[in-house]
Design a protein around this motif. Structure first.
Motif, PDB file in Angstrom:
ATOM      1  N   LEU A 256     -10.231  14.421   3.662  1.00 31.14           N
ATOM      2  CA  LEU A 256      -9.814  14.738   5.023  1.00 31.14           C
ATOM      3  C   LEU A 256     -10.884  14.328   6.029  1.00 31.14           C
ATOM      4  CD1 LEU A 256      -7.828  16.044   6.989  1.00 31.14           C
ATOM      5  CD2 LEU A 256      -8.910  18.256   6.531  1.00 31.14           C
ATOM      6  N   ILE A 257     -12.149  14.595   5.694  1.00 36.54           N
ATOM      7  CA  ILE A 257     -13.248  14.189   6.575  1.00 36.54           C
ATOM      8  C   ILE A 257     -13.305  12.670   6.694  1.00 36.54           C
ATOM      9  CG2 ILE A 257     -15.763  14.108   6.736  1.00 36.54           C
ATOM     10  CD1 ILE A 257     -15.807  16.934   5.563  1.00 36.54           C
ATOM     11  N   LEU A 258     -13.183  11.976   5.564  1.00 38.76           N
ATOM     12  CA  LEU A 258     -13.212  10.514   5.579  1.00 38.76           C
ATOM     13  C   LEU A 258     -12.061   9.950   6.401  1.00 38.76           C
ATOM     14  CD1 LEU A 258     -14.594   7.964   4.509  1.00 38.76           C
ATOM     15  CD2 LEU A 258     -13.088   8.082   2.513  1.00 38.76           C
ATOM     16  N   TYR A 259     -10.865  10.514   6.245  1.00 38.26           N
ATOM     17  CA  TYR A 259      -9.702  10.052   7.005  1.00 38.26           C
ATOM     18  C   TYR A 259      -9.919  10.240   8.497  1.00 38.26           C
ATOM     19  CZ  TYR A 259      -5.038  10.135   9.064  1.00 38.26           C
ATOM     20  OH  TYR A 259      -3.944   9.915   9.878  1.00 38.26           O
ATOM     21  N   CYS A 260     -10.445  11.412   8.894  1.00 33.37           N
ATOM     22  CA  CYS A 260     -10.659  11.683  10.314  1.00 33.37           C
ATOM     23  C   CYS A 260     -11.683  10.728  10.908  1.00 33.37           C
ATOM     24  CB  CYS A 260     -11.123  13.126  10.509  1.00 33.37           C
ATOM     25  SG  CYS A 260      -9.842  14.369  10.236  1.00 33.37           S
TER      26      CYS A 260
END
Length: 311
Positions: free
Chosen positions: A196-200
């Motif tokens: 999720l952090i990488l996607y954001c």
């Protein structure tokens, strides 16, 4: 069986003199406890800061880190001194440690998601993320973080038998030795947060790449992303090491006995140094990168100095 495991572990710690790792652990804890309360005071004293979601999330992260550090240092000192404690106390302490650690991980994930939401939908952001709603989200994070470790503590009572048995060391991977399914749960949740952090971050770059903030090699955006990326890596890496410890202990206990010294070294470095590094860096990073916090701190220092001169 618990007392035998902890006694053997304690003998390995003494043989390698790993109790000396208490020194860096104490220094890192003190460095954090000197800065984190100051930032919390800055956030809660300023009305504008405590009304913004990002600063409330920073305050929640710092609070979770302080709870983790205080309890972790108490366990470290107790283990170094060889003080025996009832296993139920060790289990309860471990559950609180895992809760505070998980809360910090979930909150830093929400901080990245909050930044993405503010950049992606700026017109609707303040209508959606109100202070009251942020408080509810933080309360839900604490509940979610506490639900699983305390459930495992209850399951551990049934597995280990006598909860009043005293142990020489409080070891988290023994308290949470309740099956591979539970270890997989920690791993899956950590992966979800990391993805999720990488996607954001990828979406943030795609949304803002036409605005010119990335052109300069030493732009504020680049430096901020790099600093937060290093901090997030420091937060997540010890968690994955701990999950690996759980997996190795549960899948091959015989091999665990044969390579006990390796496990003792890995666990000691992870618990006494790696888990403390992000908590030591976080308050200083937030204090330097968030201008509003730095300005509030400067204002408070000027007020204190002026009051001292008047007195």
């Amino acid at each position: 069986m618990i007392s035998n495991l902890t006694q053997e572990w304690y003998e390995s710690v003494r043989r390698w003199h790993l109790e000396l790792f208490c020194i860096p652990a104490t220094l890192l804890t003190l460095a954090t406890m000197l800065a984190s309360p100051v930032l919390l005071i800055c956030i809660f004293v300023s009305r504008s800061l405590r009304q913004e979601t990002r600063y409330l999330l920073v305050a929640n992260t710092l609070t979770a880190d302080m709870v983790f550090l205080v309890l972790n240092l108490a366990i470290i000192i107790g283990n170094a001194a060889g003080a025996e404690m009832p296993f139920i106390v060790c289990e309860l302490s471990t559950a609180v440690l895992v809760t505070s650690y998980s809360c910090a991980i979930l909150t830093v994930t929400l901080m990245v998601a909050d930044t993405f939401t503010a950049v992606r939908w700026p017109l609707h952001y303040h209508d959606v993320m109100t202070p009251g709603r942020t408080h509810c989200i933080m309360a839900a994070v604490w509940v979610l973080a506490a639900l699983y470790p305390f459930s495992l503590m209850i399951l551990g009572k049934e597995k280990w038998g006598n909860p009043r048995e005293k142990v020489s060391l409080c070891l988290a991977h023994i308290s949470f030795n309740t099956g591979e399914i539970h270890t997989s749960f920690f791993f899956v949740v950590a992966l979800i947060c990391a993805f999720l952090i990488l996607y954001c971050y990828i979406r943030l770059y795609m949304v803002t790449r036409t605005q010119g903030i990335w052109h300069n090699r030493f732009s504020r955006a680049r430096v901020t992303v790099l600093a937060h990326g290093v901090l997030l890596l420091l937060y997540f890496a010890p968690g994955f090491v701990f999950i690996l410890e759980l997996y190795m202990f549960q899948t091959s206990p015989d091999n665990f006995q044969r390579s006990r010294d390796v496990h003792v070294w890995v666990s000691t470095v992870n618990n006494y140094v790696l888990m403390l590094l992000p908590r030591a860096f976080a308050p200083y990073l937030y204090g330097l990168r968030y201008r509003e916090i730095a300005d509030t701190l400067t204002l408070l220092l000027h007020r204190h100095r002026r009051l001292g001169q008047i007195t």
